[in-house]
Design a protein around this motif. Structure first.
Motif, PDB file in Angstrom:
ATOM      1  N   THR A  12       0.839  -1.192   0.000  1.00  0.00           N
ATOM      2  CA  THR A  12       0.000   0.000   0.000  1.00  0.00           C
ATOM      3  C   THR A  12       0.874   1.241   0.000  1.00  0.00           C
ATOM      4  OG1 THR A  12      -1.718  -1.168   1.226  1.00  0.00           O
ATOM      5  CG2 THR A  12      -1.823   1.229   1.238  1.00  0.00           C
ATOM      6  N   CYS A  13       0.582   2.162  -0.902  1.00  0.00           N
ATOM      7  CA  CYS A  13       1.304   3.438  -0.944  1.00  0.00           C
ATOM      8  C   CYS A  13       0.943   4.219   0.315  1.00  0.00           C
ATOM      9  CB  CYS A  13       0.918   4.228  -2.190  1.00  0.00           C
ATOM     10  SG  CYS A  13       1.626   5.894  -2.231  1.00  0.00           S
ATOM     11  N   LEU A  14       1.951   4.633   1.071  1.00  0.00           N
ATOM     12  CA  LEU A  14       1.679   5.322   2.331  1.00  0.00           C
ATOM     13  C   LEU A  14       1.131   6.728   2.114  1.00  0.00           C
ATOM     14  CD1 LEU A  14       4.055   7.576   3.451  1.00  0.00           C
ATOM     15  CD2 LEU A  14       5.388   5.520   3.176  1.00  0.00           C
ATOM     16  N   ALA A  15       1.256   7.284   0.919  1.00  0.00           N
ATOM     17  CA  ALA A  15       0.763   8.637   0.667  1.00  0.00           C
ATOM     18  C   ALA A  15      -0.686   8.660   0.174  1.00  0.00           C
ATOM     19  CB  ALA A  15       1.670   9.342  -0.332  1.00  0.00           C
ATOM     20  N   CYS A  16      -1.000   7.819  -0.816  1.00  0.00           N
ATOM     21  CA  CYS A  16      -2.345   7.882  -1.412  1.00  0.00           C
ATOM     22  C   CYS A  16      -3.227   6.693  -1.050  1.00  0.00           C
ATOM     23  CB  CYS A  16      -2.252   8.020  -2.931  1.00  0.00           C
ATOM     24  SG  CYS A  16      -1.611   6.562  -3.784  1.00  0.00           S
ATOM     25  N   THR A  24       6.637  -2.649  -8.572  1.00  0.00           N
ATOM     26  CA  THR A  24       6.529  -1.301  -9.139  1.00  0.00           C
ATOM     27  C   THR A  24       6.599  -0.213  -8.080  1.00  0.00           C
ATOM     28  OG1 THR A  24       4.114  -1.294  -9.056  1.00  0.00           O
ATOM     29  CG2 THR A  24       5.145  -2.106 -11.086  1.00  0.00           C
ATOM     30  N   ALA A  25       6.664  -0.590  -6.819  1.00  0.00           N
ATOM     31  CA  ALA A  25       6.683   0.383  -5.720  1.00  0.00           C
ATOM     32  C   ALA A  25       8.090   0.918  -5.471  1.00  0.00           C
ATOM     33  CB  ALA A  25       6.166  -0.280  -4.449  1.00  0.00           C
ATOM     34  N   ARG A  26       8.161   2.041  -4.806  1.00  0.00           N
ATOM     35  CA  ARG A  26       9.420   2.638  -4.369  1.00  0.00           C
ATOM     36  C   ARG A  26       9.507   2.499  -2.858  1.00  0.00           C
ATOM     37  NH1 ARG A  26      10.128   1.947  -8.907  1.00  0.00           N
ATOM     38  NH2 ARG A  26      10.339   3.503 -10.525  1.00  0.00           N
ATOM     39  N   ARG A  34      17.979   3.880   3.241  1.00  0.00           N
ATOM     40  CA  ARG A  34      17.429   2.629   2.710  1.00  0.00           C
ATOM     41  C   ARG A  34      18.484   1.595   2.405  1.00  0.00           C
ATOM     42  NH1 ARG A  34      15.822   2.371  -3.216  1.00  0.00           N
ATOM     43  NH2 ARG A  34      17.618   3.267  -4.221  1.00  0.00           N
ATOM     44  N   TRP A  35      19.755   1.970   2.449  1.00  0.00           N
ATOM     45  CA  TRP A  35      20.820   1.023   2.132  1.00  0.00           C
ATOM     46  C   TRP A  35      21.150   0.119   3.300  1.00  0.00           C
ATOM     47  CZ3 TRP A  35      20.646   0.916  -2.720  1.00  0.00           C
ATOM     48  CH2 TRP A  35      20.399   2.074  -3.436  1.00  0.00           C
ATOM     49  N   ASN A  36      20.960   0.590   4.519  1.00  0.00           N
ATOM     50  CA  ASN A  36      21.170  -0.238   5.698  1.00  0.00           C
ATOM     51  C   ASN A  36      19.877  -1.019   5.931  1.00  0.00           C
ATOM     52  OD1 ASN A  36      21.730  -1.403   8.121  1.00  0.00           O
ATOM     53  ND2 ASN A  36      21.878   0.511   9.269  1.00  0.00           N
ATOM     54  N   ARG A  37      19.847  -2.278   5.506  1.00  0.00           N
ATOM     55  CA  ARG A  37      18.604  -3.042   5.469  1.00  0.00           C
ATOM     56  C   ARG A  37      18.390  -3.945   6.682  1.00  0.00           C
ATOM     57  NH1 ARG A  37      16.747  -2.153   0.542  1.00  0.00           N
ATOM     58  NH2 ARG A  37      15.252  -3.839   0.513  1.00  0.00           N
ATOM     59  N   GLU A  38      19.364  -4.039   7.554  1.00  0.00           N
ATOM     60  CA  GLU A  38      19.266  -4.967   8.678  1.00  0.00           C
ATOM     61  C   GLU A  38      18.127  -4.584   9.624  1.00  0.00           C
ATOM     62  OE1 GLU A  38      22.111  -6.454  12.291  1.00  0.00           O
ATOM     63  OE2 GLU A  38      23.034  -5.937  10.372  1.00  0.00           O
ATOM     64  N   ASP A  39      17.251  -5.536   9.903  1.00  0.00           N
ATOM     65  CA  ASP A  39      16.130  -5.375  10.838  1.00  0.00           C
ATOM     66  C   ASP A  39      15.209  -4.212  10.483  1.00  0.00           C
ATOM     67  OD1 ASP A  39      17.005  -7.553  12.389  1.00  0.00           O
ATOM     68  OD2 ASP A  39      18.376  -6.257  13.499  1.00  0.00           O
ATOM     69  N   LYS A  40      14.977  -3.983   9.196  1.00  0.00           N
ATOM     70  CA  LYS A  40      14.110  -2.884   8.781  1.00  0.00           C
ATOM     71  C   LYS A  40      12.838  -3.413   8.152  1.00  0.00           C
ATOM     72  CE  LYS A  40      16.908   1.062   8.140  1.00  0.00           C
ATOM     73  NZ  LYS A  40      17.435   2.044   7.239  1.00  0.00           N
ATOM     74  N   ALA A  41      11.771  -2.673   8.355  1.00  0.00           N
ATOM     75  CA  ALA A  41      10.513  -2.911   7.656  1.00  0.00           C
ATOM     76  C   ALA A  41      10.218  -1.632   6.889  1.00  0.00           C
ATOM     77  CB  ALA A  41       9.399  -3.212   8.652  1.00  0.00           C
ATOM     78  N   PHE A  42      10.271  -1.702   5.571  1.00  0.00           N
ATOM     79  CA  PHE A  42      10.079  -0.526   4.745  1.00  0.00           C
ATOM     80  C   PHE A  42       8.610  -0.242   4.502  1.00  0.00           C
ATOM     81  CE2 PHE A  42      14.354  -1.859   3.665  1.00  0.00           C
ATOM     82  CZ  PHE A  42      15.041  -0.655   3.648  1.00  0.00           C
ATOM     83  N   GLU A  43       8.312   1.015   4.236  1.00  0.00           N
ATOM     84  CA  GLU A  43       7.008   1.416   3.739  1.00  0.00           C
ATOM     85  C   GLU A  43       7.199   1.674   2.250  1.00  0.00           C
ATOM     86  OE1 GLU A  43       4.828   3.716   7.211  1.00  0.00           O
ATOM     87  OE2 GLU A  43       6.818   4.555   6.804  1.00  0.00           O
ATOM     88  N   TYR A  44       6.105   1.870   1.523  1.00  0.00           N
ATOM     89  CA  TYR A  44       6.202   1.965   0.075  1.00  0.00           C
ATOM     90  C   TYR A  44       5.406   3.136  -0.466  1.00  0.00           C
ATOM     91  CZ  TYR A  44       8.087  -2.630   0.752  1.00  0.00           C
ATOM     92  OH  TYR A  44       8.864  -3.673   1.192  1.00  0.00           O
ATOM     93  N   LEU A  45       5.870   3.653  -1.601  1.00  0.00           N
ATOM     94  CA  LEU A  45       5.188   4.712  -2.337  1.00  0.00           C
ATOM     95  C   LEU A  45       4.986   4.254  -3.776  1.00  0.00           C
ATOM     96  CD1 LEU A  45       7.429   7.626  -1.094  1.00  0.00           C
ATOM     97  CD2 LEU A  45       4.996   7.421  -0.627  1.00  0.00           C
TER      98      LEU A  45
END
Length: 97
Positions: A12-16, A24-26, A34-45
């Motif tokens: 889910t896009c966090l903005a819209c 296809t998400a960013r 965003r390069w340090n990926r250890e123990d991360k949960a990303f959001e998407y646009l």
């Protein structure tokens, strides 16, 4: 068992709020790392919302938002406090022409 590679994971896009395929998400990392990926949960646009973002560095932004209690005070109080604090610390905000 490993997940199927051809399964289109959606995010889910966090903005819209639009649902889009992960491919296809960013990725968005609120800490700007965003390069340090250890123990991360990303959001998407989605691509459109990502293109609308200001891509300038966000140093100190997260700490400032926490300090000003973003999300815990009403919108008008937050925006007034944000503008005042930014002007005090960094100077007058001027729109580029």
């Amino acid at each position: 068992m490993w997940p199927s590679r051809n399964r289109a994971e959606t995010v889910t896009c966090l903005a819209c709020g639009d649902r889009i395929t992960r491919s296809t998400a960013r990725e968005y990392d609120k800490h700007g790392d965003r390069w340090n990926r250890e123990d991360k949960a990303f959001e998407y646009l989605c691509k459109s919302c990502h293109g609308d973002l200001c891509h300038h560095p966000r140093d100190e932004l997260e700490a400032l938002l926490v300090e000003l209690e973003a999300g815990d005070v009403d919108r008008e109080a937050f925006l007034a406090g944000y503008l005042q604090t930014v002007e005090e610390r960094y100077g007058t905000l001027e729109e580029e022409s």
